[in-house]
Design an enzyme around this catalytic site. Structure first.
Site, PDB file in Angstrom:
ATOM      1  N   GLU A  52      47.451  83.788  36.001  1.00  0.00           N
ATOM      2  CA  GLU A  52      48.851  83.844  35.578  1.00  0.00           C
ATOM      3  C   GLU A  52      48.913  84.008  34.059  1.00  0.00           C
ATOM      4  O   GLU A  52      48.512  83.102  33.323  1.00  0.00           O
ATOM      5  CB  GLU A  52      49.575  82.546  35.995  1.00  0.00           C
TER       6      GLU A  52
ATOM      7  N   GLU B 196      58.108  77.769  32.109  1.00  0.00           N
ATOM      8  CA  GLU B 196      58.179  78.018  30.664  1.00  0.00           C
ATOM      9  C   GLU B 196      59.525  78.608  30.274  1.00  0.00           C
ATOM     10  O   GLU B 196      60.000  79.546  30.909  1.00  0.00           O
ATOM     11  CB  GLU B 196      57.060  79.007  30.324  1.00  0.00           C
TER      12      GLU B 196
ATOM     13  N   LYS C 174      49.676  83.637  30.430  1.00  0.00           N
ATOM     14  CA  LYS C 174      50.196  82.396  29.855  1.00  0.00           C
ATOM     15  C   LYS C 174      51.251  82.719  28.807  1.00  0.00           C
ATOM     16  O   LYS C 174      50.924  83.169  27.708  1.00  0.00           O
ATOM     17  CB  LYS C 174      49.035  81.618  29.230  1.00  0.00           C
TER      18      LYS C 174
ATOM     19  N   GLU D 273      89.554  71.816  23.160  1.00  0.00           N
ATOM     20  CA  GLU D 273      89.883  70.809  22.127  1.00  0.00           C
ATOM     21  C   GLU D 273      88.688  70.608  21.193  1.00  0.00           C
ATOM     22  O   GLU D 273      88.836  70.464  19.982  1.00  0.00           O
ATOM     23  CB  GLU D 273      90.252  69.475  22.784  1.00  0.00           C
TER      24      GLU D 273
ATOM     25  N   SER E 186      48.118  69.110  30.112  1.00  0.00           N
ATOM     26  CA  SER E 186      47.818  70.357  29.404  1.00  0.00           C
ATOM     27  C   SER E 186      46.572  70.968  30.039  1.00  0.00           C
ATOM     28  O   SER E 186      46.038  70.435  31.006  1.00  0.00           O
ATOM     29  CB  SER E 186      47.617  70.086  27.931  1.00  0.00           C
TER      30      SER E 186
ATOM     31  N   ASP F  10      86.314  72.807  20.562  1.00  0.00           N
ATOM     32  CA  ASP F  10      86.192  73.988  19.703  1.00  0.00           C
ATOM     33  C   ASP F  10      87.206  73.963  18.566  1.00  0.00           C
ATOM     34  O   ASP F  10      86.923  74.352  17.436  1.00  0.00           O
ATOM     35  CB  ASP F  10      86.385  75.269  20.519  1.00  0.00           C
TER      36      ASP F  10
ATOM     37  N   CYS G 164      18.977  59.486   5.466  1.00  0.00           N
ATOM     38  CA  CYS G 164      18.063  58.347   5.334  1.00  0.00           C
ATOM     39  C   CYS G 164      16.591  58.734   5.469  1.00  0.00           C
ATOM     40  O   CYS G 164      15.710  57.898   5.302  1.00  0.00           O
ATOM     41  CB  CYS G 164      18.412  57.265   6.350  1.00  0.00           C
TER      42      CYS G 164
ATOM     43  N   LYS H  57      41.919  81.978  26.745  1.00  0.00           N
ATOM     44  CA  LYS H  57      42.714  82.404  25.585  1.00  0.00           C
ATOM     45  C   LYS H  57      42.290  83.788  25.083  1.00  0.00           C
ATOM     46  O   LYS H  57      41.114  84.138  25.129  1.00  0.00           O
ATOM     47  CB  LYS H  57      42.530  81.394  24.444  1.00  0.00           C
TER      48      LYS H  57
HETATM   49  S1  IVH Z   1      50.017  75.098  34.361  1.00  0.00           S
HETATM   50  C1  IVH Z   1      48.377  71.101  35.031  1.00  0.00           C
HETATM   51  N1  IVH Z   1      50.678  77.611  34.306  1.00  0.00           N
HETATM   52  O1  IVH Z   1      50.411  76.278  28.978  1.00  0.00           O
HETATM   53  C2  IVH Z   1      48.826  72.450  34.726  1.00  0.00           C
HETATM   54  N2  IVH Z   1      50.870  76.374  32.291  1.00  0.00           N
HETATM   55  O2  IVH Z   1      48.262  73.920  28.089  1.00  0.00           O
HETATM   56  C3  IVH Z   1      49.521  72.595  33.438  1.00  0.00           C
HETATM   57  N3  IVH Z   1      51.735  77.638  30.398  1.00  0.00           N
HETATM   58  O3  IVH Z   1      52.028  73.169  28.710  1.00  0.00           O
HETATM   59  C4  IVH Z   1      50.328  73.786  33.242  1.00  0.00           C
HETATM   60  N4  IVH Z   1      51.995  79.552  31.473  1.00  0.00           N
HETATM   61  O4  IVH Z   1      53.431  75.260  28.523  1.00  0.00           O
HETATM   62  C5  IVH Z   1      50.562  76.482  33.599  1.00  0.00           C
HETATM   63  N5  IVH Z   1      51.252  79.851  34.433  1.00  0.00           N
HETATM   64  C6  IVH Z   1      51.141  78.731  33.721  1.00  0.00           C
HETATM   65  C7  IVH Z   1      51.492  78.655  32.353  1.00  0.00           C
HETATM   66  C8  IVH Z   1      51.322  77.449  31.664  1.00  0.00           C
HETATM   67  C9  IVH Z   1      52.144  78.921  30.317  1.00  0.00           C
HETATM   68  C10 IVH Z   1      51.728  76.657  29.266  1.00  0.00           C
HETATM   69  C11 IVH Z   1      52.477  75.385  29.535  1.00  0.00           C
HETATM   70  C12 IVH Z   1      51.498  74.254  29.397  1.00  0.00           C
HETATM   71  C13 IVH Z   1      50.378  74.917  28.639  1.00  0.00           C
HETATM   72  C14 IVH Z   1      49.042  74.357  29.102  1.00  0.00           C
END
Ligand code: IVH
Length: 676
Positions: A117, A177, A119, A36, A83, A38, A406, A309
């Site tokens: 891990e 994620e 990211k 409905e 974060s 849709d 100064c 990073k």
């Molecule tokens: S741990 C307290 N593990 O990175 C731990 N974060 O700035 C917080 N992210 O918001 C997160 N891969 O979106 C963690 N293996 C991973 C991750 C991961 C990606 C992202 C996540 C988080 C940001 C951290």
């Protein structure tokens, strides 16, 4: 049919669609069947096709992918979603490990194991499971409060809805994620700028059916609240996640020592281009949960994890000049003026050089050709100098030993904690004697966390300073408004508004007042501690008379560094004058002790609509003074909804649905015995 009646018919259908969307997303139930629903959408689309003049911002043709919806319920995370701090080099990692070893009081030879891990650059989500069943899914939001996007998350195939494994905890928030694979993104290229936006846009669709159309993936890596998790380390947790049916990153590793982290980092970076998902670094987490627990958190990120990073945005440019900026605490920060260059879509013309030591270490000179990096929201910085391109004319940069503002001597202080000289050089003048410091102090005084004077930003401070309208904080409350009204860009109305927002802040809490003074080492938290300790402005001000500085060390959280800084503040004649003057102008609230078993103990409140003769801030402090708490959304946790004039209807409806007590202002005040 006549044009008018077609328009009417169309509007009716749009209204109905909005209504069903709302019921579905806010209350999680729908009155009509999917077909409905849709059908209704199809009707609208057909009408639009046939009659080109029909238009609505709520048309289903406009829905896909662009507009994030504001219609999601906000819900508190049971444990915040934090974060991570960033590392960009081996040095940063060594520093990270050193701090950990110091904290744990271990020697440098200790072998620490980390999970590494990759990211994924997507959108994080938190999935709550109870007795093996997915019960809700939230976005990260501001970390404390997320949006309820359960229905959208539930469309993702990688997210298990039911988990039958015996060892799956009774309750757990699984975090990970949500992302989109690069090959899948190829088909969505013309709708979104990058895979991350595509994931974010689709996750926040009003209609889960639209989310379902996008091939979103989910990788799990963490957990928040849990009850019954019997695991001691992160690597084992990652293994368990896949046993329970979650996807985990196939490149996750368990690694010991910083040297090996770097080897792995270089290896993964080489593979990066061949992966089917975007990664922007590697997350390292201390493997052992008991160590994680001991290390705890700083501000918004854990001490036990860091994001290493990838150097994403680098470019080569030339240093045109080195400027020295002076901060509120007198710190001299060198800034490189570089030949403007586009780095990752942003035109960069300044790069921070941090401090004198950094310039010396990298031997950075005016005229040098340098590699500049811009990563995330961090201020661009200089990575390295190309010595081959250095001309003989480029002489060593001499850091000024006199303050450029100064003329006072610049000094490097001895740091009581590190037992070393600071890397930062400072202007040795006493605050308000130096113009540049004064300007920064005034900016701090009016800033959001301090006096928060609406419409009085950094630019206004600078222009009023130039016009000699302000020199000290008290001047802000004694402005020459007639003069301002005649200035370019000002008029009657804007001056009236400015005067209103300034007068509005004449009433201020002791805590914000102390913070606003900008005493070095006294941030928000310390200002709070001090205001509790002193209780009143008078007690605080009299510190210079009764000289009881050493008593301050007894305040939990205040250390030698802070006490020293307070002493220096009070020993300055100009600061005492500022205190005196502000004391005459302002009404600084005393701190009222929080009653532990107050009248509102264990009760939660939310206000909606405008109250009569009492501000929300006052209601909030009344609640808190009486040991109640305020929450920001209607949920089962709410006890009372206080309703004023023109309340948000949805809040009232939701509260009714949940059987929450709805009261008006008088009923609330009666609870405190405040009427009559
Ligand atoms: S741990 C307290 N593990 O990175 C731990 N974060 O700035 C917080 N992210 O918001 C997160 N891969 O979106 C963690 N293996 C991973 C991750 C991961 C990606 C992202 C996540 C988080 C940001 C951290």
């Amino acid at each position: 049919m006549k044009k008018d009646s077609i328009k009417k018919e169309y509007k009716k259908k749009i209204k109905l669609l909005i209504y069903y969307n709302k019921r579905y997303y806010n209350d999680n139930y729908s009155k009509i069947t999917d077909s409905e629903y849709d059908e209704l959408k199809k009707d609208i689309i057909n009408l639009e096709k046939k009659y080109k003049y029909l238009k609505s911002k709520d048309s289903p043709t406009l829905e896909i992918g662009y507009k994030p919806s504001k219609n999601f319920k906000k819900i508190l995370h049971r444990t915040p979603m934090l974060s991570l701090a960033n590392a960009f080099s081996e040095g940063d990692l060594l520093n990270f490990e050193k701090k950990i070893l110091n904290f744990l009081s271990r020697n440098n030879n200790s072998n620490i194991s980390y999970t590494a891990e990759p990211k994924i650059d997507g959108i994080s989500a938190s999935l709550s499971y109870k007795n093996g069943k997915l019960i809700s899914g939230l976005s990260r939001g501001d970390g404390k409060e997320g949006e309820d996007i359960t229905s959208n998350l539930a469309t993702i195939k990688d997210i298990p809805k039911i988990i039958l494994s015996k060892d799956f905890p009774e309750e757990i928030d699984i975090r990970g994620e949500v992302f989109i694979q690069n090959t899948d993104f190829d088909n969505l290229k013309d709708k979104f700028a990058n895979p991350r936006n595509a994931a974010s846009g689709s996750l926040r669709q009003k209609d889960p059916k639209d989310t379902q159309k996008i091939p979103l993936k989910f990788i799990a890596y963490n957990f928040g609240f849990e009850k019954g998790l019997k695991i001691n380390n992160q690597f084992e947790y990652l293994k368990k996640l896949s046993e329970w049916g979650f996807k985990t990153n196939p490149l996750n590793k368990l690694i010991t020592g910083v040297k090996n982290l770097i080897k792995n980092y270089n290896h993964v970076e080489k593979q990066r281009a061949d992966l089917n998902f975007d990664i922007d670094g590697i997350v390292y987490k201390i493997n052992d949960f008991s160590l994680q627990k001991r290390l705890g958190y700083v501000a918004n990120s854990p001490r036990w994890a860091i994001a290493h990073k990838f150097p994403s945005n680098k470019a080569i440019s030339k240093i045109l000049d080195i400027d020295i900026q002076i901060g509120r605490t007198g710190a001299l920060t060198p800034v490189a003026k570089i030949k403007p260059i586009n780095i990752g879509g942003v035109l960069v013309s300044n790069a921070t050089l941090h401090n004198e030591d950094e310039i010396n270490r990298k031997d950075i000179r005016i005229g040098d050709t340098v590699t500049v990096e811009r990563a995330g929201d961090v201020i661009p910085h200089i990575l390295s100098v190309d010595l081959k391109k250095r001309s003989k004319k480029n002489s060593k940069f001499i850091f000024p030993n006199k303050c450029p503002s100064c003329g006072s001597k610049t000094i490097k202080e001895f740091n009581l904690i590190t037992k070393k000289n600071d890397a930062v050089r400072r202007c040795s003048s006493e605050g308000y004697y130096c113009d540049k410091i004064s300007i920064e102090k005034l900016k701090h005084f009016v800033s959001k966390e301090a006096f928060n004077i609406d419409g009085f930003g950094k630019k206004i401070v600078e222009s009023f300073w130039k016009l000699n309208l302000i020199r000290f904080p008290q001047d802000i409350f004694q402005l020459d408004y007639d003069k301002i009204e005649k200035l370019d860009g000002w008029g009657k109305l804007s001056v009236k508004n400015l005067r209103y927002s300034i007068n509005d802040k004449k009433k201020i809490s002791l805590e914000k007042f102390i913070y606003g003074l900008g005493i070095r080492h006294i941030g928000l938290e310390n200002a709070k501690l001090l205001s509790k300790y002193f209780g009143s402005f008078l007690n605080f001000k009299n510190l210079s008379i009764n000289n009881k500085y050493n008593d301050l060390i007894n305040i939990d959280g205040i250390g030698e560094t802070q006490v020293n800084s307070i002493k220096i503040f009070f020993s300055n004649r100009l600061n005492l004058k500022v205190l005196d003057e502000l004391g005459k102008i302002l009404s600084i609230h005393n701190v009222t002790a929080k009653i532990k078993n107050g009248l509102l103990n264990n009760k939660t409140f939310l206000v909606t609509g405008k109250l009569d003769g009492i501000s929300r801030a006052e209601v909030k402090s009344l609640i808190e003074e009486n040991s109640g708490t305020t929450v920001s959304s209607v949920s089962k946790k709410l006890n009372y909804l206080i309703v004023g004039d023109k309340p948000t209807k949805r809040k009232v409806l939701n509260a009714k649905d949940l059987n929450i007590k709805i009261i008006d202002q008088n009923q609330f005040l009666k609870m405190l015995d405040k009427t009559s």
